[in-house]
Design a protein around this motif. Structure first.
Motif, PDB file in Angstrom:
ATOM      1  N   ARG A   1       0.834  -1.206   0.000  1.00  0.00           N
ATOM      2  CA  ARG A   1       0.000   0.000   0.000  1.00  0.00           C
ATOM      3  C   ARG A   1       0.868   1.255   0.000  1.00  0.00           C
ATOM      4  NH1 ARG A   1      -3.595   3.186  -1.907  1.00  0.00           N
ATOM      5  NH2 ARG A   1      -4.515   4.639  -0.401  1.00  0.00           N
ATOM      6  N   VAL A   2       1.928   1.244   0.781  1.00  0.00           N
ATOM      7  CA  VAL A   2       2.836   2.395   0.811  1.00  0.00           C
ATOM      8  C   VAL A   2       3.499   2.567  -0.559  1.00  0.00           C
ATOM      9  CG1 VAL A   2       4.820   3.448   1.963  1.00  0.00           C
ATOM     10  CG2 VAL A   2       3.237   2.023   3.263  1.00  0.00           C
ATOM     11  N   GLN A   3       3.827   1.449  -1.212  1.00  0.00           N
ATOM     12  CA  GLN A   3       4.407   1.508  -2.551  1.00  0.00           C
ATOM     13  C   GLN A   3       3.422   2.133  -3.530  1.00  0.00           C
ATOM     14  OE1 GLN A   3       7.734   0.099  -3.744  1.00  0.00           O
ATOM     15  NE2 GLN A   3       7.022   1.761  -5.063  1.00  0.00           N
ATOM     16  N   GLN A   4       2.154   1.790  -3.431  1.00  0.00           N
ATOM     17  CA  GLN A   4       1.137   2.376  -4.300  1.00  0.00           C
ATOM     18  C   GLN A   4       1.046   3.887  -4.101  1.00  0.00           C
ATOM     19  OE1 GLN A   4      -2.397   0.207  -3.227  1.00  0.00           O
ATOM     20  NE2 GLN A   4      -1.903  -1.563  -4.513  1.00  0.00           N
ATOM     21  N   LEU A   5       1.112   4.322  -2.857  1.00  0.00           N
ATOM     22  CA  LEU A   5       1.050   5.757  -2.556  1.00  0.00           C
ATOM     23  C   LEU A   5       2.256   6.490  -3.153  1.00  0.00           C
ATOM     24  CD1 LEU A   5      -0.056   5.494   1.183  1.00  0.00           C
ATOM     25  CD2 LEU A   5      -1.466   6.248  -0.740  1.00  0.00           C
ATOM     26  N   ALA A   6       3.424   5.872  -3.021  1.00  0.00           N
ATOM     27  CA  ALA A   6       4.641   6.479  -3.579  1.00  0.00           C
ATOM     28  C   ALA A   6       4.566   6.527  -5.103  1.00  0.00           C
ATOM     29  CB  ALA A   6       5.871   5.688  -3.134  1.00  0.00           C
ATOM     30  N   ASP A   7       4.107   5.448  -5.716  1.00  0.00           N
ATOM     31  CA  ASP A   7       4.000   5.401  -7.178  1.00  0.00           C
ATOM     32  C   ASP A   7       3.027   6.454  -7.695  1.00  0.00           C
ATOM     33  OD1 ASP A   7       5.780   3.310  -7.221  1.00  0.00           O
ATOM     34  OD2 ASP A   7       4.254   1.748  -7.447  1.00  0.00           O
ATOM     35  N   ALA A   8       1.940   6.687  -6.945  1.00  0.00           N
ATOM     36  CA  ALA A   8       0.943   7.669  -7.372  1.00  0.00           C
ATOM     37  C   ALA A   8       1.539   9.078  -7.388  1.00  0.00           C
ATOM     38  CB  ALA A   8      -0.270   7.623  -6.447  1.00  0.00           C
ATOM     39  N   ILE A   9       2.333   9.407  -6.382  1.00  0.00           N
ATOM     40  CA  ILE A   9       2.984  10.721  -6.354  1.00  0.00           C
ATOM     41  C   ILE A   9       4.003  10.831  -7.479  1.00  0.00           C
ATOM     42  CG2 ILE A   9       4.552  12.215  -5.053  1.00  0.00           C
ATOM     43  CD1 ILE A   9       3.185  11.401  -2.524  1.00  0.00           C
ATOM     44  N   ARG A  10       4.791   9.767  -7.672  1.00  0.00           N
ATOM     45  CA  ARG A  10       5.812   9.784  -8.722  1.00  0.00           C
ATOM     46  C   ARG A  10       5.181  10.015 -10.091  1.00  0.00           C
ATOM     47  NH1 ARG A  10      10.206  11.145  -7.862  1.00  0.00           N
ATOM     48  NH2 ARG A  10       9.548  12.630  -9.444  1.00  0.00           N
ATOM     49  N   ALA A  11       4.110   9.301 -10.393  1.00  0.00           N
ATOM     50  CA  ALA A  11       3.446   9.436 -11.686  1.00  0.00           C
ATOM     51  C   ALA A  11       2.820  10.819 -11.838  1.00  0.00           C
ATOM     52  CB  ALA A  11       2.382   8.357 -11.853  1.00  0.00           C
ATOM     53  N   ALA A  12       2.231  11.330 -10.754  1.00  0.00           N
ATOM     54  CA  ALA A  12       1.566  12.636 -10.811  1.00  0.00           C
ATOM     55  C   ALA A  12       2.563  13.771 -10.987  1.00  0.00           C
ATOM     56  CB  ALA A  12       0.741  12.853  -9.544  1.00  0.00           C
ATOM     57  N   ILE A  13       3.816  13.542 -10.606  1.00  0.00           N
ATOM     58  CA  ILE A  13       4.860  14.548 -10.808  1.00  0.00           C
ATOM     59  C   ILE A  13       5.452  14.432 -12.206  1.00  0.00           C
ATOM     60  CG2 ILE A  13       7.201  15.236 -10.124  1.00  0.00           C
ATOM     61  CD1 ILE A  13       6.497  14.512  -7.259  1.00  0.00           C
ATOM     62  N   ASP A  14       5.738  13.212 -12.639  1.00  0.00           N
ATOM     63  CA  ASP A  14       6.500  13.003 -13.875  1.00  0.00           C
ATOM     64  C   ASP A  14       5.703  13.241 -15.152  1.00  0.00           C
ATOM     65  OD1 ASP A  14       8.635  12.373 -12.312  1.00  0.00           O
ATOM     66  OD2 ASP A  14       8.469  10.198 -12.568  1.00  0.00           O
ATOM     67  N   ARG A  15       4.410  12.960 -15.133  1.00  0.00           N
ATOM     68  CA  ARG A  15       3.648  12.983 -16.382  1.00  0.00           C
ATOM     69  C   ARG A  15       3.198  14.375 -16.840  1.00  0.00           C
ATOM     70  NH1 ARG A  15       0.010   7.574 -15.039  1.00  0.00           N
ATOM     71  NH2 ARG A  15       1.740   6.074 -15.186  1.00  0.00           N
ATOM     72  N   PRO A  16       2.646  15.223 -15.966  1.00  0.00           N
ATOM     73  CA  PRO A  16       2.142  16.524 -16.435  1.00  0.00           C
ATOM     74  C   PRO A  16       3.267  17.500 -16.769  1.00  0.00           C
ATOM     75  CG  PRO A  16       1.164  15.891 -14.316  1.00  0.00           C
ATOM     76  CD  PRO A  16       2.340  15.009 -14.554  1.00  0.00           C
ATOM     77  N   ALA A  17       2.956  18.474 -17.591  1.00  0.00           N
ATOM     78  CA  ALA A  17       3.930  19.510 -17.943  1.00  0.00           C
ATOM     79  C   ALA A  17       4.002  20.596 -16.882  1.00  0.00           C
ATOM     80  CB  ALA A  17       3.577  20.120 -19.296  1.00  0.00           C
ATOM     81  N   PHE A  18       2.892  20.878 -16.202  1.00  0.00           N
ATOM     82  CA  PHE A  18       2.873  22.005 -15.270  1.00  0.00           C
ATOM     83  C   PHE A  18       3.829  21.810 -14.093  1.00  0.00           C
ATOM     84  CE2 PHE A  18      -0.171  19.300 -13.032  1.00  0.00           C
ATOM     85  CZ  PHE A  18       0.082  19.567 -11.691  1.00  0.00           C
ATOM     86  N   THR A  19       4.133  20.544 -13.751  1.00  0.00           N
ATOM     87  CA  THR A  19       5.026  20.291 -12.617  1.00  0.00           C
ATOM     88  C   THR A  19       6.468  20.682 -12.916  1.00  0.00           C
ATOM     89  OG1 THR A  19       5.298  18.000 -13.365  1.00  0.00           O
ATOM     90  CG2 THR A  19       3.597  18.423 -11.713  1.00  0.00           C
ATOM     91  N   ARG A  20       6.772  20.951 -14.182  1.00  0.00           N
ATOM     92  CA  ARG A  20       8.126  21.368 -14.554  1.00  0.00           C
ATOM     93  C   ARG A  20       8.238  22.885 -14.712  1.00  0.00           C
ATOM     94  NH1 ARG A  20       7.222  16.524 -17.149  1.00  0.00           N
ATOM     95  NH2 ARG A  20       6.459  17.437 -19.093  1.00  0.00           N
ATOM     96  N   GLN A  21       7.188  23.593 -14.398  1.00  0.00           N
ATOM     97  CA  GLN A  21       7.213  25.045 -14.475  1.00  0.00           C
ATOM     98  C   GLN A  21       7.827  25.631 -13.211  1.00  0.00           C
ATOM     99  OE1 GLN A  21       3.154  26.191 -15.120  1.00  0.00           O
ATOM    100  NE2 GLN A  21       3.037  25.290 -17.165  1.00  0.00           N
ATOM    101  N   GLN A  22       8.506  26.758 -13.373  1.00  0.00           N
ATOM    102  CA  GLN A  22       9.135  27.421 -12.244  1.00  0.00           C
ATOM    103  C   GLN A  22       8.117  27.773 -11.163  1.00  0.00           C
ATOM    104  OE1 GLN A  22      12.333  27.841 -11.675  1.00  0.00           O
ATOM    105  NE2 GLN A  22      11.942  28.855  -9.708  1.00  0.00           N
ATOM    106  N   LEU A  23       6.924  28.150 -11.575  1.00  0.00           N
ATOM    107  CA  LEU A  23       5.878  28.530 -10.634  1.00  0.00           C
ATOM    108  C   LEU A  23       5.606  27.434  -9.606  1.00  0.00           C
ATOM    109  CD1 LEU A  23       3.542  30.461  -9.787  1.00  0.00           C
ATOM    110  CD2 LEU A  23       2.127  29.312 -11.502  1.00  0.00           C
ATOM    111  N   TRP A  24       5.690  26.180 -10.040  1.00  0.00           N
ATOM    112  CA  TRP A  24       5.356  25.048  -9.179  1.00  0.00           C
ATOM    113  C   TRP A  24       6.578  24.408  -8.522  1.00  0.00           C
ATOM    114  CZ3 TRP A  24       0.611  22.897  -7.865  1.00  0.00           C
ATOM    115  CH2 TRP A  24      -0.503  23.455  -8.486  1.00  0.00           C
ATOM    116  N   SER A  25       7.753  24.977  -8.710  1.00  0.00           N
ATOM    117  CA  SER A  25       8.989  24.301  -8.287  1.00  0.00           C
ATOM    118  C   SER A  25       9.027  24.016  -6.784  1.00  0.00           C
ATOM    119  CB  SER A  25      10.214  25.122  -8.702  1.00  0.00           C
ATOM    120  OG  SER A  25      10.172  26.417  -8.113  1.00  0.00           O
ATOM    121  N   ASP A  26       8.646  24.982  -5.955  1.00  0.00           N
ATOM    122  CA  ASP A  26       8.696  24.756  -4.504  1.00  0.00           C
ATOM    123  C   ASP A  26       7.684  23.703  -4.078  1.00  0.00           C
ATOM    124  OD1 ASP A  26      10.681  26.638  -4.261  1.00  0.00           O
ATOM    125  OD2 ASP A  26       9.350  28.254  -3.615  1.00  0.00           O
ATOM    126  N   PHE A  27       6.487  23.792  -4.617  1.00  0.00           N
ATOM    127  CA  PHE A  27       5.440  22.838  -4.273  1.00  0.00           C
ATOM    128  C   PHE A  27       5.846  21.428  -4.694  1.00  0.00           C
ATOM    129  CE2 PHE A  27       1.531  20.471  -4.850  1.00  0.00           C
ATOM    130  CZ  PHE A  27       0.722  20.889  -3.807  1.00  0.00           C
TER     131      PHE A  27
END
Length: 205
Positions: A119-145
């Motif tokens: 279950r902990v692995q699933q939670l970690a994988d969900a965060i990893r995928a949610a960070i890696d896939r979208p383009a907005f997570t690579r914007q400077q605006l979102w860098s701290d978050f």
């Protein structure tokens, strides 16, 4: 000398491109209160709003997946702080625990102590995928978050390693022959005058 003109911020450019959307908040029926998970999700949205974060309208679904992945991770940690390396959890994700009164976000009851490493692995994988896939997570605006999301991911990943290491060590201890076990086996085969194969274990222990 003339002072240089102020440069527009990254958030200004993002808003000019329509990046000013956030997922909708969770709601509840009249006379009811929000459940812990819904209240936690709304709180994360408000964190984003306070930092003037936003995404394009076509990125709202991806943004929601990231916020919910963070929400699920915090929900798993809440009440089990001692089982995780809680000191590594960014201060941003601990602020909700300080809210009081009508703003307080608390569980109705304590969570079960047991938590499977899968279950902990699933939670970690969900965060990893949610960070890696979208383009907005690579914007400077979102860098701290996103940086704080990365730290939360590392806390989960380390917990998985700790749990798997503990499970492996426990399995090895259970499979290892003991002096007592070998002695019982020796007595069981002595009447057949057959050398006890466990004798090597007896001598090695």
């Amino acid at each position: 000398a003339e002072r240089p003109a102020a440069q527009p911020s990254a958030s200004f450019f993002d808003r000019m491109q329509g990046a000013d959307h956030l997922p909708d908040r969770e709601t509840h029926d009249v006379g009811c209160t929000l459940t812990f998970d819904k209240a936690l999700y709304n709180w994360i949205i408000e964190l984003c709003r306070a930092d003037s974060l936003g995404v394009r309208s076509d990125e709202v679904a991806s943004c929601s997946r990231l916020l919910k992945a963070v929400r699920d991770a915090l929900q798993a940690i809440d009440g089990r702080e001692g089982a995780f390396r809680y000191a590594r959890v960014p201060a941003r994700w601990k602020e909700y625990t300080k809210l009081t009164g009508d703003q307080a976000i608390k569980r109705a009851k304590r969570p079960a102590k047991s938590l499977q490493w899968t279950r902990v692995q699933q939670l970690a994988d969900a965060i990893r995928a949610a960070i890696d896939r979208p383009a907005f997570t690579r914007q400077q605006l979102w860098s701290d978050f996103v940086g704080d999301c990365e730290e939360l991911y590392e806390v989960l990943r380390q917990k998985v390693e700790d749990m798997r290491g503990h499970a492996t060590a426990q399995a090895e201890r259970q499979a290892r022959p003991t002096v007592c076990g070998c002695a019982v086996l020796c007595r069981a085969v002595s009447h057949r005058a057959v050398p006890c194969r466990a004798s090597l274990c007896c001598r090695a222990v």
